[in-house]
Design an enzyme around this catalytic site. Structure first.
Site: not given
Ligand code: MEZ
Length: 585
Positions: A380, A393, A396, A417, A520-521, A560
């Site tokens: 991220h 996010e 932004r 991302r 992040h994921h 993602r």
């Protein structure tokens, strides 16, 4: 008399903690009474009140209501119990709530010192050192379904199972519920929802699916993506039905239209949902077995799921069951797995909750489950590096820009991302600043958390902000003036940004947060089909094994989209529950 009252008050002030104490006894550990002290937590001042007799701590009350509901609140009740049991303030901090825990320990120490305690003596005589070799009781429990993990997917499945009248247990290895869902901030993607229609947003399930495939570099399983998109508006309706409305819609990177649904006040979606899921489970009378770690999935001679082994604080469990829903999350907090699958990411901070250690992936793999896209790990782009806190996010999406140490924009801030992270890593120092104004802060409650945590630098003028950041003031002022012109003309000749341009950045004070990419994921995980059945390496269903959320792979492909993790846990949490309910009939 007046003089005496003044003297007592002065002594209390000198203590640094307020005290309502009786006279100090000749011997004993404490001066009996109730003592209070405060310390700064992550978001608020935490208050601790401790009552002692001469020889014992008899009550610990912690008010951490200004902290995040799930973690700060959990830390308050867990540490209060631990201090009472250990009879010392020096207890283990709760992982995931380090700042809140440290504040509680500091305030408890101050209150006990005010009570005359010798903290070193309390530590030396601590009473929580149980017998490490004590044999745990073995317990066998028969049930229909075992749900492993009480994050968003597991809690969703549990609500569904209870509403269907099934006999089930839900296990959670951490001392609190929520899992990685507590870290989700932005919202949930869904298409053709009643909220979009009410707000005049034209969207389609097909467009949602296409965006998700494109964002995932077409590595995704198209059938899972179609299921995600096609079930998304129903999932929003289901959330409405349990009191978890997400009416605020905005833009998230990689989406063609405004699609990410958030709580009305723009607060973090994760804690909002976890609070509502918990309330629903309470209302339905479901008890989550906390501190209970699933260690093995059991199959019978035909390879069908027949049980789960788990370890609790005092007992070793064997659950005999017909079906298991794996909702154990990803492995973004398991440094060994990150090193194994992505050695290049070693040393990168993670936004993940401490329980995201991939246990379900390993247990399913041991049964022969196939793993897909396991090396696909998302960075991220906006993570504050000293706290690993995600800067959503949505900042932004609502209009913030990114600038480098030279005070220049360097990317379309709302690319996917992976692209924004790569652009940041190409800057000198591999970091950037996210820059916004008071107007944006006023419209996005999530920002309050960053301000309270003192992550923001702020100034009344852009030049003043630049000076604090060590950026040339004239350059930053020009960058901002250019940006405001771009918003006015709705045309970004430099980087082609077309979204998140509804408001300019002209309202002081101005804010900046220093950020860089963070793990992040984990997009990969166990392979599932559209019924959330787990597939083995021979392409066959493992009978009775279902999985949902970040433990699975295939939905997100190589990247993602923001807002698709919450969609994933709710949508596939529901599907996994429905499939398990049908299977055990
Ligand atoms: O889905 C996410 O990961 C998300 C929206 C995160 C965020 O930036 O808030």
């Amino acid at each position: 008399m007046k003089k005496l009252v003044c003297l007592i008050l002065s002594l209390m002030l000198l203590c640094g903690a307020s005290a309502f104490a009786e006279a100090l006894p000749a011997e004993g550990l404490f001066t009996p009474g109730t003592y209070e002290a405060e310390a700064q937590g992550l978001l608020s001042t935490i208050k601790v009140q401790i009552t002692v007799t001469e020889s014992e701590i008899t009550n610990v009350f912690i008010d951490a209501s200004g902290e995040t509901a799930t973690l700060g609140g959990a830390a308050a009740s867990i540490l209060a119990d631990e201090i009472l049991t250990a009879q010392t303030p020096n207890v283990d901090i709760m992982s995931g709530a380090t700042v809140s825990s440290n504040a509680i320990i500091a305030a408890a120490t101050e209150a006990l010192e005010a009570a005359g305690a010798d903290i070193a003596a309390l530590d030396a005589n601590r009473r929580d050192t149980g017998d490490e070799n004590a044999v745990k009781e073995e317990k066998t429990i028969d049930t229909e379904i075992v749900i492993i993990g009480a994050g968003g997917a597991g809690m969703t499945a549990a609500i569904m199972a209870q509403q269907a009248g099934k006999d089930f247990v839900i296990l959670e290895k951490m001392p609190y519920v929520g899992g990685n869902t507590t870290k989700a901030t932005g919202g949930m993607n869904a298409a053709e929802t009643h909220y979009q229609k009410e707000q005049g947003i034209e969207d389609s399930k097909a467009l949602f699916a296409a965006d998700t495939m494109q964002g995932g570099h077409a590595l995704n399983d198209p059938q899972l993506v179609a299921m995600l998109a096609n079930s998304s508006s129903d999932a929003i309706d289901w959330l409405d039905s349990i009191g978890a409305e997400l009416p605020k819609i905005s833009f998230s990177g990689g989406a063609s239209v405004n699609r990410i649904h958030a709580p009305a006040d723009g607060s973090g979606v994760g804690n909002y949902l976890v609070d509502r899921f918990s309330a629903k489970l309470d209302e339905l009378g479901v008890e989550v077995m906390l501190n209970t770690t699933a260690t093995e999935l059991l199959v019978d001679a035909e390879g069908k799921i027949c049980g789960v082994k788990a370890e609790g604080a005092d007992a070793l469990y064997t659950f005999n069951c017909k079906a298991v829903v794996l909702a154990t999350g990803g492995f973004g907090a398991n440094l060994d797995m990150i090193a194994e699958y992505r050695p290049d990411l070693q040393g990168t901070v993670t936004t993940n909750a401490p329980g995201a250690t991939g246990d379900g992936i390993l247990m399913a793999k041991a049964l022969g489950a196939d793993l897909v896209d396991i090396e696909q790990i998302q960075l991220h782009p906006t993570v504050e590096q000293t706290t690993s806190m995600l800067i959503t996010e949505s900042v932004r999406g609502d209009g913030a820009i990114l600038v480098n140490q030279q005070g220049l924009r360097f990317t379309n801030e709302l690319l996917t991302r992976d692209a924004v992270s790569a652009a940041e890593l190409a800057q000198e120092g591999q970091y950037a600043y996210i820059l916004f104004d008071q107007n944006l802060r006023d419209h996005l409650k999530a920002i309050e958390k960053y301000v309270k945590a003192e992550l923001t630098v702020q100034a009344d003028t852009i030049e003043g902000l630049a000076e604090q950041l060590g950026i040339d003031p004239a350059t930053l002022a020009k960058t901002l003036a250019d940006w405001n012109e771009i918003v006015k003309n709705q045309r970004d000749p430099d980087f082609g940004r077309t979204t998140g341009m509804n408001a300019d950045l002209t309202t002081p004070p101005y804010y900046a947060i220093k950020i860089a990419p963070g793990i992040h994921h984990t997009m990969g995980g166990v392979k599932i089909n559209t019924a959330a059945e787990v597939i083995n390496t021979e392409g066959k269903v493992i009978p009775g094994l279902f999985a949902a959320g970040e433990v699975t792979g295939g939905v997100h492909g190589g990247n993602r989209l923001g807002g698709n993790a919450v969609a994933d846990i709710v949508i596939f949490g529901r599907i996994a529950a429905l499939s398990a309910i049908e299977y055990v009939k």
